[in-house]
Structures are given as structure tokens and as C-alpha cells.
Design a protein around this motif. Structure first.
Motif, mmCIF file in Angstrom:
data_model
loop_
_atom_site.group_PDB
_atom_site.id
_atom_site.type_symbol
_atom_site.label_atom_id
_atom_site.label_comp_id
_atom_site.label_asym_id
_atom_site.label_seq_id
_atom_site.Cartn_x
_atom_site.Cartn_y
_atom_site.Cartn_z
ATOM 1 N N LYS A 15 0.840 -1.194 0.000
ATOM 2 C CA LYS A 15 0.000 0.000 0.000
ATOM 3 C C LYS A 15 0.873 1.241 0.000
ATOM 4 N N GLY A 16 0.284 2.340 -0.484
ATOM 5 C CA GLY A 16 1.053 3.522 -0.816
ATOM 6 C C GLY A 16 1.964 4.063 0.240
ATOM 7 N N ARG A 17 1.501 4.253 1.462
ATOM 8 C CA ARG A 17 2.310 4.934 2.460
ATOM 9 C C ARG A 17 3.461 4.084 2.941
ATOM 10 N N ARG A 18 3.527 2.810 2.518
ATOM 11 C CA ARG A 18 4.620 1.955 2.912
ATOM 12 C C ARG A 18 5.604 1.726 1.766
ATOM 13 N N MET A 19 5.423 2.423 0.667
ATOM 14 C CA MET A 19 6.273 2.217 -0.493
ATOM 15 C C MET A 19 7.499 3.112 -0.417
ATOM 16 N N HIS A 20 8.673 2.542 -0.677
ATOM 17 C CA HIS A 20 9.928 3.253 -0.665
ATOM 18 C C HIS A 20 10.689 2.895 -1.934
ATOM 19 N N PRO A 21 11.710 3.652 -2.292
ATOM 20 C CA PRO A 21 12.348 3.439 -3.588
ATOM 21 C C PRO A 21 13.584 2.550 -3.572
ATOM 22 N N LYS A 151 0.771 18.279 -8.173
ATOM 23 C CA LYS A 151 0.386 17.392 -7.083
ATOM 24 C C LYS A 151 -1.111 17.168 -7.160
ATOM 25 N N ALA A 152 -1.494 15.920 -7.442
ATOM 26 C CA ALA A 152 -2.904 15.618 -7.660
ATOM 27 C C ALA A 152 -3.550 14.900 -6.475
ATOM 28 N N HIS A 153 -2.760 14.112 -5.728
ATOM 29 C CA HIS A 153 -3.314 13.300 -4.646
ATOM 30 C C HIS A 153 -2.383 13.332 -3.440
ATOM 31 N N ASP A 154 -2.960 13.075 -2.267
ATOM 32 C CA ASP A 154 -2.192 13.112 -1.032
ATOM 33 C C ASP A 154 -1.202 11.957 -0.947
ATOM 34 N N ALA A 161 -5.681 8.944 -16.727
ATOM 35 C CA ALA A 161 -6.206 8.577 -18.041
ATOM 36 C C ALA A 161 -6.832 9.789 -18.700
ATOM 37 N N PHE A 162 -6.701 9.851 -20.019
ATOM 38 C CA PHE A 162 -7.353 10.899 -20.808
ATOM 39 C C PHE A 162 -8.832 10.586 -21.007
ATOM 40 N N SER A 163 -9.642 11.624 -21.111
ATOM 41 C CA SER A 163 -10.929 11.493 -21.775
ATOM 42 C C SER A 163 -10.629 11.485 -23.266
ATOM 43 N N TYR A 164 -10.955 10.401 -23.939
ATOM 44 C CA TYR A 164 -10.585 10.291 -25.348
ATOM 45 C C TYR A 164 -11.423 11.196 -26.251
ATOM 46 N N TRP A 165 -12.525 11.713 -25.731
ATOM 47 C CA TRP A 165 -13.380 12.609 -26.509
ATOM 48 C C TRP A 165 -12.984 14.064 -26.342
ATOM 49 N N ASP A 166 -12.388 14.395 -25.227
ATOM 50 C CA ASP A 166 -11.896 15.742 -24.963
ATOM 51 C C ASP A 166 -10.562 15.580 -24.239
ATOM 52 N N THR A 167 -9.481 15.573 -24.989
ATOM 53 C CA THR A 167 -8.178 15.243 -24.410
ATOM 54 C C THR A 167 -7.584 16.382 -23.591
ATOM 55 N N GLN A 168 -8.337 17.458 -23.405
ATOM 56 C CA GLN A 168 -7.946 18.466 -22.426
ATOM 57 C C GLN A 168 -8.448 18.105 -21.030
ATOM 58 N N LEU A 169 -9.236 17.027 -20.941
ATOM 59 C CA LEU A 169 -9.740 16.546 -19.662
ATOM 60 C C LEU A 169 -8.990 15.272 -19.291
ATOM 61 N N ILE A 170 -8.419 15.245 -18.072
ATOM 62 C CA ILE A 170 -7.662 14.103 -17.576
ATOM 63 C C ILE A 170 -8.274 13.654 -16.256
ATOM 64 N N PHE A 171 -8.363 12.338 -16.084
ATOM 65 C CA PHE A 171 -8.820 11.754 -14.836
ATOM 66 C C PHE A 171 -7.614 11.233 -14.057
ATOM 67 N N SER A 172 -7.744 11.201 -12.727
ATOM 68 C CA SER A 172 -6.710 10.586 -11.907
ATOM 69 C C SER A 172 -7.355 9.944 -10.694
ATOM 70 N N GLY A 173 -6.726 8.871 -10.214
ATOM 71 C CA GLY A 173 -7.203 8.185 -9.030
ATOM 72 C C GLY A 173 -6.051 7.908 -8.097
ATOM 73 N N GLY A 174 -6.288 8.036 -6.797
ATOM 74 C CA GLY A 174 -5.191 7.923 -5.868
ATOM 75 C C GLY A 174 -5.491 7.068 -4.663
ATOM 76 N N ASP A 175 -4.433 6.840 -3.864
ATOM 77 C CA ASP A 175 -4.567 6.062 -2.647
ATOM 78 C C ASP A 175 -5.282 6.855 -1.553
ATOM 79 N N ASP A 176 -5.586 8.115 -1.816
ATOM 80 C CA ASP A 176 -6.400 8.914 -0.896
ATOM 81 C C ASP A 176 -7.893 8.679 -1.104
ATOM 82 N N CYS A 177 -8.227 7.662 -1.924
ATOM 83 C CA CYS A 177 -9.623 7.238 -2.173
ATOM 84 C C CYS A 177 -10.380 8.220 -3.056
#
Length: 411
Positions: A15-21, A151-154, A161-177
Motif C-alpha cells: 500500500k502507498g504509504r509503505r512504499m519506498h524506492p 500534485k494531484a493526490h495526497d 487517463a485521458f478522456s478520449y473525446w476531450d483530451t484536455q480533460l484528464i482523470f486521476s485516481g489515488g490512494d487517498d480514495c
């Protein structure tokens, strides 16, 4: 013939908060599929490259300067692009084309191309990383040029991912739910919307190329949600999958079919027509693939016809094929030799299933009745990957509804 790419990683993902490089190694494989009925295996390895751990792979939907281009998200924080070359001797291989470092001491977790509707103008790549950032790059004349990063998510931004119909719109999903939308014309200072409908980290987002405004999202909360992007307050449908939904892929030509890789609960194909028509119930599962022995992670459809099934027809001593709901069946075509552990193919009764024998189909979770009146016959080739055992399967799904006319042809 067609080419498949698969990435491999040798670290255990937490899970995200336990990830290190720490150092993470991987490998990139290039395969060629030949469905012409030859005696040999339908998949031939053409190339393998040792790389950093691979978090995501996506082909650009259109050729670039006449060549297919593959994007790779690496654990080094690099976005890497490869071109598929063919020698005068008809030998195919991937050649490095361009790369850029998105950020130090972070993992690049996902990428997407803006070309989903086969439009190569203003070609861009979006990517997300373990620092919660999303970046957008233009790609022209073989070079990546940064356009914006924010910075999109905590916590980890698992997907963008792009909206393929309007590529000026981008979606994002994060571990902040959170699921967010970003309008690049307005700048990334604040999202165009934020949805907290998922109760755990958002892992997958895919825009439909067939229906404007339709977006599918998946989460660790084990639900697939379908959305109309014009109204993000309430999803069109909510389907429980019984496992964290790591990847979602719409079928390239059949607008109602959605493939889901569900981590601890295998791979499933959803039929979403009723959701598009206003039914708010769960989308029915029309087929399930259960032959992986590890986490169900990567999954995708092939854009080519699977060809004749003669080479994979079971011998007379084979177990009887069991039909999938809706009149179809599944056949395993290939299991890769890339596994790091001994694996076996077994059905749900524990019987061994060698290559070429029909794969069993799990009974779908009870859901609303499935209406096949206007569904077309479908023959699809799919690939799926499992995590800890490093196995690639290629499988075929043949689905002939009991009644009905064909779906409308795609645009």
C-alpha cells in the motif's frame, strides 16, 4: 500476426504509504501471436530486455512516423518510449526511442496516450507517480516535452487517463480514495471535480472510445463504477467484483463489453448495456477466467481476430467444455514460460488442464437478468498477467448469444 508486450517486476507491491524506492528490477518481453493454426505454440518470444520494474505498458493507438510506439512506466520514475522496428529479414524488435525522468525517488505508476479515438494530432502522454503527482508530456519528432506536472493526490496516484473525446480533460485516481478530473485549459491549480464515491484507493480509470462522457473506474474497494462525466455526483452503475479492481479495459469494437482484472478474484467480462439504458443495477458478468494462481493484474483485449480455433481444439479425451453465461466459452491458448515459480493449470475441481484444453468458466455473481436481444456474436483474443508468479496467459472467448441481432457497428 500481432505483437504483444508484457512487463515483469520483481518487487512486492504494498500500500502507498509503505512504499519506498529500493532497487526494483524487471523485464520487458515482446511476443508475436500467430493464430494461423500452426502446430507450434501460438505465441513466440521475439525479444526480452532487462529493465527497471515495469508498472504499466500501453501501445500508442496510432503509428508514430509509421511505426507502433510503446510507452513504459518504470520504477525509476522514468517514462520510456520504444518503437517497434522490422528488419529486412522480417525480424521485429523494440528500439529505445525517448525517455524522461518524471521525478527522483519515485515510481511511475501509470501512463495513458491521448490517441484513444485514433487521432494522432497533438499527441500527448499523461503519467502518474508514487508521490501523488500527474504529468503531461507532448510527443513530437521522437522527443518528449513536459507540458505540466502537479500534485494531484495526497498519496500514490495509482492511475491517470485521458478522456478520449476531450483530451484536455484528464482523470486521476489515488490512494487517498479520490477520483479527480482536471481541465488542462484551466490549469491544474484545482480539479474540475473530486469524487469520494470509492471507499478505498482508486486503481483504474478508462474512458470509452464508443460513448462520449462514459468512464469506468475501479478501486481496492472491489467495485467497478460507470460514470457519465457530465454528472460525477452519482455513477451510472455500481458492480461489486469480489476483488480489488486493478485494471479496466473497454473492448476496442464492442461498446458494451468491459474487461476487469480483479486481483484476488480473477478476470471478468462485464456487459454494460443496461447501465447505458438507465438501469442502475450491477452490470452482469458474462464470462470469467480463473486459471491464474496469483494476483490478477494486467489484462487487455487484442485488436486482431483470433483466427481459426483448430489449433487449440481439445482432443477427444479432453474434459467437456463448460459454456459461459450467454452461450459462450473460454479456451486457453498459451501459458508463458516466464514464470518464476512452478505453476499448473487446474480447473475448479483440481484437474490439470494442458494447453489447448478449454478453460473453465466461474459462475458469475448473481445479478440482474442479462438481455441479449441485440448482442452480436463475439470471438475475442485476450491476454492476462498474474503478479507474484510472473505468468502470462493468452485466451480466447467465443460468445454466441442465444438470440438477437448484432450490436450497431462502431463509428
Amino acid at each position: 500476426m500481432t505483437s504483444w508486450c508484457v512487463g515483469r517486476t520483481n518487487y512486492r507491491k504494498g500500500k502507498g504509504r509503505r512504499m519506498h524506492p529500493p532497487s526494483r528490477t524487471g523485464r520487458l518481453y515482446l511476443f508475436e501471436f500467430n493464430g494461423g493454426g500452426s502446430i507450434g505454440p501460438p505465441l513466440t518470444e521475439l525479444q526480452r530486455m532487462d529493465t527497471a520494474a515495469v508498472l504499466d505498458l500501453k501501445w500508442c493507438h496510432v503509428p508514430v512516423s509509421g511505426r507502433p510506439v510503446l510507452g513504459m512506466a518504470a520504477a525509476t520514475g522514468q517514462l520510456q518510449l520504444y518503437a517497434l522496428w522490422e528488419s529486412p529479414e522480417d525480424q521485429r524488435s523494440l528500439q529505445h526511442l525517448s525517455s524522461t525522468e518524471v521525478g527522483a525517488e519515485r515510481l511511475l505508476l501509470s501512463l495513458d496516450w491521448s490517441t484513444g479515438r485514433m487521432d494522432g494530432n497533438d499527441l500527448r502522454v499523461a503519467c502518474s507517480d508514487s508521490a501523488g503527482c500527474v504529468g503531461v508530456f507532448s510527443f513530437a519528432e521522437g522527443a518528449l516535452t513536459p507540458l505540466s506536472q502537479w500534485k494531484a493526490h495526497d498519496f500514490e496516484a495509482w492511475i491517470t487517463a485521458f478522456s478520449y473525446w476531450d483530451t484536455q480533460l484528464i482523470f486521476s485516481g489515488g490512494d487517498d480514495c479520490k477520483l479527480k478530473g482536471w481541465d488542462l485549459r484551466a490549469g491544474p491549480s484545482s480539479p474540475a471535480f473530486t469524487s469520494k464515491r470509492h471507499s478505498m484507493g482508486v486503481c483504474s480509470v478508462h474512458s470509452s472510445v464508443h460513448r462520449e462522457h462514459v468512464v469506468a473506474t475501479g478501486s481496492y474497494d472491489e467495485h467497478v463504477l460507470l460514470w457519465d462525466s457530465r454528472n460525477m455526483r452519482r455513477p451510472l452503475s455500481d458492480t461489486p467484483m469480489g476483488g480489488g479492481v486493478w485494471r479496466l479495459k473497454w473492448h476496442p469494437t464492442h461498446e458494451h463489453l468491459l474487461l476487469a482484472a480483479c486481483m484476488h478474484n480473477d478476470f471478468h467480462i462485464l456487459h454494460c448495456k443496461q447501465a447505458f439504458e438507465g438501469d442502475e443495477g450491477a452490470c452482469p458478468v458474462v464470462a470469467s477466467y480463473i486459471l491464474h494462481n496469483s494476483l490478477a493484474y494486467g489484462a487487455d483485449w487484442s485488436r486482431v481476430s483470433p483466427g481459426s480455433p483448430a489449433s487449440c481444439s481439445p482432443p477427444s479425451t479432453a474434459p467437456e467444455e463448460r459454456p459461459a453465461e450467454g452461450g459462450g466459452h473460454l479456451r486457453i491458448q498459451y501459458e508463458s514460460p516466464t514464470a518464476s515459480f512452478d505453476t499448473s493449470l487446474e480447473d475448479d475441481s483440481g484437474r490439470y488442464i494442458p494447453e489447448g484444453i478449454a478453460a473453465p468458466v466461474a459462475t458469475p455473481t448473481a445479478g440482474p437478468a442479462f438481455n441479449t436481444e441485440d448482442a452480436a456474436s463475439v470471438s475475442c483474443l485476450l491476454a492476462s498477467c498474474s503478479f507474484y508468479d510472473h505468468v502470462l496467459h493468452v485466451w480466447r472467448w467465443d460468445w454466441t448469444p442465444e438470440r438477437g441481432s448484432q450490436e450497431p457497428d462502431p463509428d
